[in-house]
Scaffold this motif. Structure first.
Motif, PDB file in Angstrom:
ATOM      1  N   HIS A 249       8.744  -1.257  10.852  1.00 27.43           N
ATOM      2  CA  HIS A 249       7.398  -1.097  10.299  1.00 27.43           C
ATOM      3  C   HIS A 249       7.033  -2.263   9.363  1.00 27.43           C
ATOM      4  N   ARG A 250       7.743  -3.378   9.480  1.00 22.65           N
ATOM      5  CA  ARG A 250       7.451  -4.525   8.612  1.00 22.65           C
ATOM      6  C   ARG A 250       6.092  -5.113   8.960  1.00 22.65           C
ATOM      7  N   PRO A 251       5.267  -5.433   7.932  1.00 24.53           N
ATOM      8  CA  PRO A 251       3.952  -6.020   8.239  1.00 24.53           C
ATOM      9  C   PRO A 251       4.090  -7.451   8.762  1.00 24.53           C
ATOM     10  N   GLY A 252       3.166  -7.842   9.636  1.00 26.87           N
ATOM     11  CA  GLY A 252       3.211  -9.190  10.205  1.00 26.87           C
ATOM     12  C   GLY A 252       2.157 -10.103   9.595  1.00 26.87           C
ATOM     13  N   ARG A 253       1.959 -11.279  10.245  1.00 29.96           N
ATOM     14  CA  ARG A 253       1.047 -12.298   9.694  1.00 29.96           C
ATOM     15  C   ARG A 253      -0.384 -12.144  10.183  1.00 29.96           C
ATOM     16  N   ASP A 254      -0.589 -11.290  11.171  1.00 27.99           N
ATOM     17  CA  ASP A 254      -1.907 -11.191  11.790  1.00 27.99           C
ATOM     18  C   ASP A 254      -2.934 -10.606  10.800  1.00 27.99           C
ATOM     19  N   GLN A 255      -4.051 -11.334  10.623  1.00 24.75           N
ATOM     20  CA  GLN A 255      -5.027 -10.937   9.604  1.00 24.75           C
ATOM     21  C   GLN A 255      -5.710  -9.616   9.944  1.00 24.75           C
ATOM     22  N   ASP A 256      -6.038  -9.426  11.222  1.00 24.68           N
ATOM     23  CA  ASP A 256      -6.715  -8.169  11.615  1.00 24.68           C
ATOM     24  C   ASP A 256      -5.785  -6.974  11.416  1.00 24.68           C
ATOM     25  N   GLU A 257      -4.538  -7.188  11.781  1.00 28.59           N
ATOM     26  CA  GLU A 257      -3.552  -6.107  11.623  1.00 28.59           C
ATOM     27  C   GLU A 257      -3.385  -5.776  10.128  1.00 28.59           C
ATOM     28  N   PHE A 258      -3.390  -6.825   9.304  1.00 27.04           N
ATOM     29  CA  PHE A 258      -3.239  -6.634   7.852  1.00 27.04           C
ATOM     30  C   PHE A 258      -4.384  -5.760   7.326  1.00 27.04           C
ATOM     31  N   ARG A 259      -5.587  -6.123   7.730  1.00 32.98           N
ATOM     32  CA  ARG A 259      -6.777  -5.383   7.280  1.00 32.98           C
ATOM     33  C   ARG A 259      -6.755  -3.942   7.814  1.00 32.98           C
ATOM     34  N   ALA A 260      -6.334  -3.782   9.062  1.00 36.81           N
ATOM     35  CA  ALA A 260      -6.279  -2.432   9.653  1.00 36.81           C
ATOM     36  C   ALA A 260      -5.294  -1.566   8.865  1.00 36.81           C
ATOM     37  N   ARG A 261      -4.210  -2.209   8.461  1.00 35.70           N
ATOM     38  CA  ARG A 261      -3.196  -1.464   7.700  1.00 35.70           C
ATOM     39  C   ARG A 261      -3.719  -1.099   6.309  1.00 35.70           C
ATOM     40  N   MET A 262      -4.472  -2.003   5.698  1.00 33.36           N
ATOM     41  CA  MET A 262      -5.070  -1.689   4.387  1.00 33.36           C
ATOM     42  C   MET A 262      -5.995  -0.472   4.494  1.00 33.36           C
ATOM     43  N   ARG A 263      -6.651  -0.325   5.645  1.00 31.37           N
ATOM     44  CA  ARG A 263      -7.577   0.817   5.830  1.00 31.37           C
ATOM     45  C   ARG A 263      -6.817   2.141   5.933  1.00 31.37           C
ATOM     46  N   ARG A 264      -5.501   2.052   6.161  1.00 30.85           N
ATOM     47  CA  ARG A 264      -4.693   3.287   6.199  1.00 30.85           C
ATOM     48  C   ARG A 264      -4.003   3.513   4.855  1.00 30.85           C
ATOM     49  N   CYS A 265      -4.460   2.779   3.841  1.00 33.09           N
ATOM     50  CA  CYS A 265      -3.830   2.874   2.515  1.00 33.09           C
ATOM     51  C   CYS A 265      -4.756   3.656   1.568  1.00 33.09           C
ATOM     52  N   VAL A 266      -4.504   3.612   0.266  1.00 30.36           N
ATOM     53  CA  VAL A 266      -5.307   4.399  -0.689  1.00 30.36           C
ATOM     54  C   VAL A 266      -6.671   3.722  -0.923  1.00 30.36           C
ATOM     55  N   ALA A 267      -7.579   4.481  -1.591  1.00 29.79           N
ATOM     56  CA  ALA A 267      -8.992   4.077  -1.678  1.00 29.79           C
ATOM     57  C   ALA A 267      -9.217   2.629  -2.141  1.00 29.79           C
ATOM     58  N   PRO A 268      -8.568   2.156  -3.218  1.00 28.73           N
ATOM     59  CA  PRO A 268      -8.884   0.780  -3.642  1.00 28.73           C
ATOM     60  C   PRO A 268      -8.562  -0.272  -2.573  1.00 28.73           C
ATOM     61  N   LEU A 269      -7.452  -0.093  -1.853  1.00 29.11           N
ATOM     62  CA  LEU A 269      -7.116  -1.076  -0.815  1.00 29.11           C
ATOM     63  C   LEU A 269      -8.076  -0.966   0.361  1.00 29.11           C
ATOM     64  N   ARG A 270      -8.513   0.265   0.651  1.00 27.21           N
ATOM     65  CA  ARG A 270      -9.499   0.441   1.745  1.00 27.21           C
ATOM     66  C   ARG A 270     -10.802  -0.275   1.373  1.00 27.21           C
ATOM     67  N   GLU A 271     -11.187  -0.117   0.110  1.00 24.17           N
ATOM     68  CA  GLU A 271     -12.438  -0.726  -0.375  1.00 24.17           C
ATOM     69  C   GLU A 271     -12.388  -2.258  -0.235  1.00 24.17           C
ATOM     70  N   VAL A 272     -11.276  -2.837  -0.641  1.00 23.00           N
ATOM     71  CA  VAL A 272     -11.144  -4.303  -0.545  1.00 23.00           C
ATOM     72  C   VAL A 272     -11.145  -4.722   0.935  1.00 23.00           C
ATOM     73  N   ALA A 273     -10.479  -3.936   1.781  1.00 24.59           N
ATOM     74  CA  ALA A 273     -10.461  -4.257   3.222  1.00 24.59           C
ATOM     75  C   ALA A 273     -11.876  -4.257   3.794  1.00 24.59           C
ATOM     76  N   GLU A 274     -12.716  -3.310   3.337  1.00 20.02           N
ATOM     77  CA  GLU A 274     -14.074  -3.196   3.867  1.00 20.02           C
ATOM     78  C   GLU A 274     -14.998  -4.284   3.346  1.00 20.02           C
ATOM     79  N   ARG A 275     -14.856  -4.617   2.037  1.00 19.23           N
ATOM     80  CA  ARG A 275     -15.911  -5.405   1.388  1.00 19.23           C
ATOM     81  C   ARG A 275     -15.567  -6.861   1.107  1.00 19.23           C
ATOM     82  N   CYS A 276     -14.312  -7.233   1.195  1.00 17.14           N
ATOM     83  CA  CYS A 276     -13.954  -8.590   0.723  1.00 17.14           C
ATOM     84  C   CYS A 276     -13.468  -9.474   1.868  1.00 17.14           C
TER      85      CYS A 276
END
Ligand code: FAD
Length: 436
Positions: A249-276
């Motif tokens: 389950h180690r995260p990789g270098r792919d930017q889209d995958e990184f953002r998708a994973r942030m969306r499965r995290c807690v609210a502040p990380l989801r917010e940054v994934a959506e808006r930044c």
């Protein structure tokens, strides 16, 4: 030997006792910026509350200095810890810096090198010089920074030598070459993957400086409820976001995958994934094992020699202990030097003091890591009871501010883990769990 965080803190402490302190460092750390320096330095580095207190102790006013350079100091509800996706009660007394390691360390380096009796020498330490049963100097290859091809082998006398060469330190091999034993090395395989990315920070989440999410007992410490990760508001109007995962389950270098994973995290990380928008690449790091060198188990050791930082213990970075541990070891060194013990003697008094904080950090990280099915030991004595009680304390900490405060004091290294065995705390935990 070694001029990174632990070496600099040790140099600061030694400057109170020595005529001259020479820091021998192989890299030009001042040149470090995005993309340069040892790979772990580019990952998100959180400084625990105790680390922050220690930094202020040795460099009064450094917090203001860092804030002036764009860092943010998080207190109270600006520091958010989530367990199994649930936000824990805020802690009035917690203080955590939002800054990159590069900024933090550059200010520490600036303060240390401004001391009149500290000098930095670019070079690679290559061995120790001995006089009878004590170390009396360092052998090193100096590198002229203007012409890196001209390397000169050199030596330097010293009353006290400090190993701050990080987890790959060759101190043990150098000792063995001269007939001494290397400190026994203990390892715990954790197989952790880390990935850090920076995002442009706007007006989203104005009240968040640090947000941290970890799986806990409710999810069996697996990323089923939400992904483990953290974000820190850092200088340059950026967020630094780190995601972590074990084995496959180690995260990789792919930017889209990184953002998708942030969306499965807690609210502040989801917010940054959506808006930044992301700034630069995703940088990964594979941390195979926690390790510590048990100097206190040796029967004999040369005088005039100590070790600090990762060269002593390098634990799973997910708990953010390394920098704080280095600062606490520097304080242990200071306490030892203030006893007036002769430097030519073996520094058992230092190793004993430093061992207390190293063992405490190891206890916290190892107990938590052993909850992962792929981590198979070594198990401490009484592990099953420790695990059971630890789970109950963690569960109660999500509900009850008093329990959370005691729990987080240990997480922030402000209290020894032993504090969690206080009968009054255990009664409070029982009350909370029965009430639930
Ligand atoms: C992915 C990751 C994330 C982390 N996150 C956190 C965090 O959030 N919070 C936290 O507190 N800690 C964190 N840590 C731990 C932290 O990075 C370390 O504890 C810290 O770097 C230890 O500092 P050090 O000075 O002992 O070692 P290092 O930073 O490794 O420095 C060793 C220095 O010694 C020099 N050196 C080595 N050999 C020689 C030689 N022969 N001659 C001269 N110089 C030499 C190197 O060039 C280097 O500058 C993390 C670690 C990792 C891997």
């Amino acid at each position: 030997m070694g001029g990174s965080f632990a070496g600099l803190l040790a140099a600061r402490v030694l400057s109170d006792h020595a005529d001259e302190v020479v820091v021998v460092e192989q890299d030009d750390l001042a040149l470090e910026g995005n993309g340069s320096g040892a790979p772990h330095r580019q990952q998100l580095h959180a400084l625990l509350s105790m680390g922050h207190a220690q930094l202020e102790r040795w460099f009064p006013g450094i917090t203001e200095e860092l804030i002036g350079a764009g860092a943010r100091l998080g207190t109270g509800f600006q520091v958010q810890f989530y367990l199994d996706g649930v936000l824990k009660p805020p802690l009035a007394h917690s203080r955590m810096m939002g800054a990159t390691r590069t900024l933090l360390e550059s200010h520490v380096r600036g303060r240390v090198l401004a001391l009149p009796n500290v000098v930095l020498c670019r070079g690679r330490a290559g061995g120790l010089a001995f006089e009878g049963s004590r170390v009396c100097g360092v052998r090193f290859t100096s590198e002229d920074s203007l012409s890196p091809t001209t390397a000169v082998s050199d030596g330097m006398d010293a009353d006290l030598v400090v190993d701050a060469m990080g987890r790959s330190s060759r101190l043990g091999a150098w000792l063995e070459e001269r007939g001494w034993s290397a400190p026994p090395l203990e390892r715990m395989r954790v197989d952790l993957g880390y990935a850090t990315a920076a995002f442009h920070r706007g007006d989203e989440l104005p009240d968040t400086v640090i947000a941290h999410s970890a799986p806990g007992p409710a999810s069996g410490y697996q990323p089923t409820v939400c992904e483990p990760g953290a974000l820190a508001s850092v200088e340059g109007n950026r967020w630094t976001v780190v995601l972590a995962g074990y084995t496959d389950h180690r995260p990789g270098r792919d930017q889209d995958e990184f953002r998708a994973r942030m969306r499965r995290c807690v609210a502040p990380l989801r917010e940054v994934a959506e808006r930044c928008s992301m700034d630069g690449d995703v940088r990964t790091f594979h941390f195979r094992d926690s390790q510590r060198r048990n100097f206190a188990l040796l029967d004999r050791f040369p005088g005039g020699l100590v070790a600090v930082g990762d060269s002593v213990a390098s634990v799973n970075p997910i708990y953010g202990q390394g920098l704080t541990l280095a600062a606490l070891q520097a304080s242990a060194l200071s306490a030892y030097l203030r006893t007036g013990a002769p430097l030519r003697d073996v520094a058992w008094g230092y190793f004993r003091r430093a061992g207390v904080v190293v063992n405490a950090a190891w206890q916290v990280s190892a107990t938590a890591d052993l909850a992962q099915p792929h981590v198979t030991g070594p198990y401490p004595r009484g592990y099953r009871l420790i695990r059971w009680a630890g789970d109950k304390i963690a569960e109660a900490s999500v509900i009850d501010p008093l329990v959370n405060s005691a729990f987080m004091d240990v997480v922030h290294m402000q209290r020894h883990p032993r504090a969690l065995t206080r009968p009054s705390l255990l009664l409070e935990v029982a009350r909370v769990m029965l009430g639930r």
